[in-house]
Design an enzyme around this catalytic site. Structure first.
Site, PDB file in Angstrom:
ATOM      1  N   HIS A  45      62.959  57.986   7.145  1.00 15.40           N
ATOM      2  CA  HIS A  45      62.904  56.641   6.564  1.00 15.40           C
ATOM      3  C   HIS A  45      61.449  56.181   6.545  1.00 15.40           C
ATOM      4  CE1 HIS A  45      67.391  55.662   7.481  1.00 15.40           C
ATOM      5  NE2 HIS A  45      67.211  56.731   6.743  1.00 15.40           N
TER       6      HIS A  45
ATOM      7  N   GLY B 132      70.669  59.439  -0.558  1.00 17.28           N
ATOM      8  CA  GLY B 132      69.591  59.214   0.400  1.00 17.28           C
ATOM      9  C   GLY B 132      68.307  58.826  -0.313  1.00 17.28           C
ATOM     10  N   ASP B 133      67.331  58.388   0.474  1.00 21.36           N
ATOM     11  CA  ASP B 133      66.022  58.019  -0.068  1.00 21.36           C
ATOM     12  C   ASP B 133      66.092  56.874  -1.076  1.00 21.36           C
ATOM     13  OD1 ASP B 133      64.902  60.208   1.410  1.00 21.36           O
ATOM     14  OD2 ASP B 133      65.838  61.500  -0.089  1.00 21.36           O
TER      15      ASP B 133
HETATM   16  P1  IMP Z   1      71.087  68.953   6.206  1.00 26.70           P
HETATM   17  O1  IMP Z   1      71.879  67.760   6.579  1.00 26.70           O
HETATM   18  O2  IMP Z   1      69.684  68.887   6.706  1.00 26.70           O
HETATM   19  O3  IMP Z   1      71.763  70.246   6.547  1.00 26.70           O
HETATM   20  O4  IMP Z   1      70.957  68.967   4.618  1.00 26.70           O
HETATM   21  C1  IMP Z   1      72.117  69.013   3.796  1.00 26.70           C
HETATM   22  C2  IMP Z   1      71.827  68.365   2.446  1.00 26.70           C
HETATM   23  O5  IMP Z   1      71.550  66.987   2.629  1.00 26.70           O
HETATM   24  C3  IMP Z   1      70.593  68.940   1.735  1.00 26.70           C
HETATM   25  O6  IMP Z   1      70.795  68.830   0.329  1.00 26.70           O
HETATM   26  C4  IMP Z   1      69.483  67.967   2.129  1.00 26.70           C
HETATM   27  O7  IMP Z   1      68.433  67.939   1.200  1.00 26.70           O
HETATM   28  C5  IMP Z   1      70.244  66.670   2.163  1.00 26.70           C
HETATM   29  N1  IMP Z   1      69.657  65.693   3.091  1.00 26.70           N
HETATM   30  C6  IMP Z   1      69.748  65.690   4.438  1.00 26.70           C
HETATM   31  N2  IMP Z   1      69.092  64.626   4.939  1.00 26.70           N
HETATM   32  C7  IMP Z   1      68.582  63.963   3.894  1.00 26.70           C
HETATM   33  C8  IMP Z   1      67.832  62.750   3.756  1.00 26.70           C
HETATM   34  O8  IMP Z   1      67.497  62.056   4.706  1.00 26.70           O
HETATM   35  N3  IMP Z   1      67.506  62.368   2.492  1.00 26.70           N
HETATM   36  C9  IMP Z   1      67.884  63.088   1.416  1.00 26.70           C
HETATM   37  N4  IMP Z   1      68.593  64.206   1.483  1.00 26.70           N
HETATM   38  C10 IMP Z   1      68.949  64.632   2.709  1.00 26.70           C
HETATM   39 MG    MG Z   2      64.499  59.697   3.307  1.00 26.52          MG
END
Ligand code: IMP
Ligand code: MG
Length: 338
Positions: free
Chosen positions: A41, A11-12
């Site tokens: 985003h 991500g990111d």
């Molecule tokens: P959750 O999906 O919010 O439960 O997060 C689960 C894992 O995915 C964690 O390590 C978060 O930091 C990561 N994560 C969730 N959404 C994002 C995102 O948009 N960007 C980066 N990491 C994410």
């Molecule tokens: Mg992001």
């Protein structure tokens, strides 16, 4: 023409910027966002910074219709706030089967020590809502009167738009290695974030897609728990100018140099046809804000060409700065369809 934008790492990677660039430069009539509000985003455009959690990053194109897919999970407060902040009322539509995250889902995650401490979840209620969806008790968009005027059958709309020759851009969230199935389980999110998962959330079979654009950042970042090969100590991350703050949670992102093994596997997992590379200026400062391939320093060009050899995939877009317009577009030169 139907294109999917997918994250190649954790991500990111800069999907928001890539989607916004494509929406402004190609004649995109519709854009679809999948995933949920855990994914932020960011789009820098016209001197402003926009942080999007549910509205497609293609909002920058004022004539683009903006859709939220059946497989996505919406929080109504985030949805209505974003519509008003972005001024996109009238061109936002939600698939009637999209799921709705309620307060109880956020509360369940807030109490969950495992999610908070081990996984490092963003605690936005997405996983808890997915549990309810699997248990067939989650409420859908069609169950909420306040969404009545937004509801569509996205599958129908996609057919209508593509058969009249319109271009559709589908925006994935997070990255390949946060996929529930193909990522670094259990340090993953609650959905399949790969191209196949993205298509399934929209309701599209694999054969209708023309381009799968995988986005890699020139270095790798990760927030939350889980492995990050080659992770650098924080001092070194700062030294290299790679320090970033997560856009939803404000946490500092962990960072490592570009990972060729992860990238190769991600190309395979997503059947990527093009690579969009972002933050080239963060590894070659002399490439900052360059917009033409010919004006890149030779060492930066060589790095990109080596990457193409390793991945056997053309690097068609190259980000060289924050703004949407800081982009090198090589598609014409490389003979890739736009
Ligand atoms: P959750 O999906 O919010 O439960 O997060 C689960 C894992 O995915 C964690 O390590 C978060 O930091 C990561 N994560 C969730 N959404 C994002 C995102 O948009 N960007 C980066 N990491 C994410
Ligand atoms: Mg992001």
């Amino acid at each position: 023409m139907l294109s999917v934008v997918v994250g190649g790492f954790f991500g990111d990677e800069g999907k928001g910027k890539v989607v916004a660039y494509l929406a402004l430069n190609d004649e995109v009539s519709a854009a679809v966002r999948v995933g949920s509000v855990n994914a932020g985003h960011t789009v820098f455009w016209g001197g402003r910074e926009f942080k999007l959690r549910i509205i497609p990053s293609a909002f920058v194109n004022g004539s683009c219709r903006l859709y939220i897919a059946a497989g996505s999970l919406v929080r109504l407060d985030v949805f209505f706030r974003e519509i008003s902040t972005l001024g996109v009322a009238g061109r936002v539509f939600v698939d009637k089967n999209a799921g709705i995250i309620e307060d109880k889902h956020v509360e369940i995650e807030a109490r969950d020590e495992y999610l908070r401490n081990s996984i490092g979840s963003t605690l936005q209620g997405v996983g808890a809502a997915m549990v309810d969806r699997v248990m067939r008790r989650l409420k859908l968009a069609q169950d909420f009167p306040e969404l009545r005027t937004y509801l569509v059958d996205l599958v129908d709309e996609v057919w209508r738009i593509t058969s009249s020759g319109g271009n559709i851009l589908i925006e994935g969230t997070q990255g390949t290695y946060l996929s529930l199935y193909h990522g670094t389980y259990p340090y993953v999110t609650s959905k399949d974030t790969t191209a196949s998962g993205i298509l399934s959330e929209v309701g599209l079979g694999p054969k209708y897609v023309d381009e799968v654009i995988i986005v890699f950042k020139a270095y790798v970042t990760r927030v939350g728990g889980g492995p990050l090969p080659g992770e650098l100590p924080i001092d070194e991350v700062i030294n290299r100018g790679w320090i970033e703050k997560a856009s939803v949670t404000g946490r500092i992102r962990r960072a490592a140099p570009f990972d060729y093994n992860l990238a190769k596997r991600a190309v395979m997992l997503n059947s990527a046809t093009q690579v969009a590379l972002t933050c080239l200026d963060k590894i070659f400062p002399t490439s900052a804000r360059v917009k033409e391939w010919g004006k890149l320093p030779p060492e930066a060009k060589r790095w990109v060409e080596d990457l193409e050899d390793v991945l056997r995939t053309p690097v068609t877009l190259i980000g060289t700065g924050d703004d949407v317009t800081h982009m090198i577009d090589r598609r014409k030169d490389l003979g890739v369809m736009t």
